[in-house]
Write a protein that holds these residues in place. Structure first.
Motif, short mmCIF file in Angstrom:
data_model
loop_
_atom_site.label_atom_id
_atom_site.label_comp_id
_atom_site.label_asym_id
_atom_site.label_seq_id
_atom_site.Cartn_x
_atom_site.Cartn_y
_atom_site.Cartn_z
N ARG A 1 0.81 -1.21 0.00
CA ARG A 1 0.00 0.00 0.00
C ARG A 1 0.85 1.27 0.00
NH1 ARG A 1 -5.07 -0.67 4.12
NH2 ARG A 1 -6.02 -2.44 3.04
N LYS A 2 1.92 1.24 0.73
CA LYS A 2 2.76 2.43 0.88
C LYS A 2 3.27 2.94 -0.47
CE LYS A 2 6.65 4.20 3.52
NZ LYS A 2 7.64 3.88 4.55
N PHE A 3 3.52 2.02 -1.38
CA PHE A 3 4.08 2.38 -2.68
C PHE A 3 3.08 2.24 -3.81
CE2 PHE A 3 7.43 0.58 0.00
CZ PHE A 3 8.26 1.67 0.09
N GLY A 4 2.01 1.48 -3.62
CA GLY A 4 1.05 1.27 -4.69
C GLY A 4 1.57 0.33 -5.76
N ASN B 1 7.09 -7.49 -7.03
CA ASN B 1 8.09 -7.65 -8.10
C ASN B 1 8.58 -6.30 -8.62
OD1 ASN B 1 7.54 -10.36 -7.85
ND2 ASN B 1 6.06 -10.37 -9.52
N LYS B 2 7.64 -5.43 -8.92
CA LYS B 2 8.01 -4.11 -9.45
C LYS B 2 8.66 -3.25 -8.38
CE LYS B 2 7.03 -4.58 -13.63
NZ LYS B 2 8.07 -4.52 -14.65
N LEU B 3 8.24 -3.41 -7.14
CA LEU B 3 8.87 -2.68 -6.05
C LEU B 3 10.34 -3.07 -5.94
CD1 LEU B 3 8.60 -0.80 -3.58
CD2 LEU B 3 8.12 -2.84 -2.24
N ARG B 4 10.62 -4.35 -6.05
CA ARG B 4 12.01 -4.82 -5.96
C ARG B 4 12.84 -4.31 -7.13
NH1 ARG B 4 15.37 -9.26 -7.30
NH2 ARG B 4 16.70 -9.84 -5.55
N GLU B 5 12.26 -4.37 -8.33
CA GLU B 5 12.98 -3.88 -9.52
C GLU B 5 13.33 -2.40 -9.40
OE1 GLU B 5 10.95 -4.58 -13.18
OE2 GLU B 5 10.79 -6.74 -12.83
N LEU B 6 12.35 -1.60 -9.01
CA LEU B 6 12.57 -0.16 -8.91
C LEU B 6 13.53 0.18 -7.77
CD1 LEU B 6 8.95 1.13 -9.59
CD2 LEU B 6 10.89 1.17 -11.14
N ALA B 7 13.44 -0.57 -6.67
CA ALA B 7 14.34 -0.31 -5.54
C ALA B 7 15.77 -0.66 -5.91
CB ALA B 7 13.88 -1.11 -4.33
N MET B 8 15.97 -1.76 -6.62
CA MET B 8 17.31 -2.18 -7.02
C MET B 8 17.94 -1.20 -8.01
SD MET B 8 18.19 -4.77 -5.40
CE MET B 8 17.90 -6.38 -4.79
N GLY C 1 15.13 6.53 -0.68
CA GLY C 1 15.09 6.08 0.71
C GLY C 1 15.11 4.58 0.89
N ILE C 2 15.08 3.80 -0.20
CA ILE C 2 15.08 2.35 -0.08
C ILE C 2 16.44 1.82 -0.55
CG2 ILE C 2 14.10 0.21 -0.94
CD1 ILE C 2 11.46 1.37 -0.88
N THR C 3 17.06 1.06 0.32
CA THR C 3 18.32 0.43 -0.02
C THR C 3 18.24 -1.04 0.32
OG1 THR C 3 19.21 0.97 2.15
CG2 THR C 3 19.70 2.50 0.37
N LYS C 4 19.03 -1.83 -0.32
CA LYS C 4 19.06 -3.25 -0.04
C LYS C 4 19.76 -3.49 1.30
CE LYS C 4 20.42 -7.68 -1.86
NZ LYS C 4 21.34 -8.41 -2.68
N ALA C 5 19.14 -4.34 2.10
CA ALA C 5 19.75 -4.63 3.41
C ALA C 5 20.96 -5.53 3.25
CB ALA C 5 18.72 -5.32 4.31
#
Length: 101
Positions: free
Chosen positions: A75-78, A82-89, A95-99
């Motif tokens: 919900r936070k990102f809409g 899968n797409k959240l991971r792609e865009l974050a990478m 503000g999102i980084t891989k742990a």
């Protein structure tokens, strides 16, 4: 990617929910009012039942904005997972980084 018909059906439901939101909330508040008589509540219940089925907000499904995927939705990102991971990478979501530890 989800079928276009499924995505469009969900968009149609969202529009119907917004259209009947005021009417539905007024009838629901009347039903939950303790001071109202049984006849008034019965009349409100009948009016509520005559509203379109898709005017209920529970009929709307949360879907990914990019792919239309229904499951794994954040919900936070809409977005779907899968797409959240792609865009974050790729660094497109601030503000999102891989742990790593």
């Amino acid at each position: 990617m989800a079928k276009k018909a499924i995505i469009n059906r969900n968009l149609k439901r969202q529009k119907i929910v917004m259209k009947y939101h005021v009417t539905r909330s007024a009838l629901l508040s009347l039903l939950n009012d303790i001071s109202k008589s049984y006849e008034e509540k019965l009349e409100a219940r009948n009016k509520l039942q005559k509203l379109p089925r898709n005017s209920s907000s529970t009929r709307v499904r949360n879907r990914c904005e990019l792919t239309g995927r229904a499951r794994g939705y954040y919900r936070k990102f809409g977005l779907g997972r899968n797409k959240l991971r792609e865009l974050a990478m790729s660094g497109r979501i601030p503000g999102i980084t891989k742990a790593s530890w």
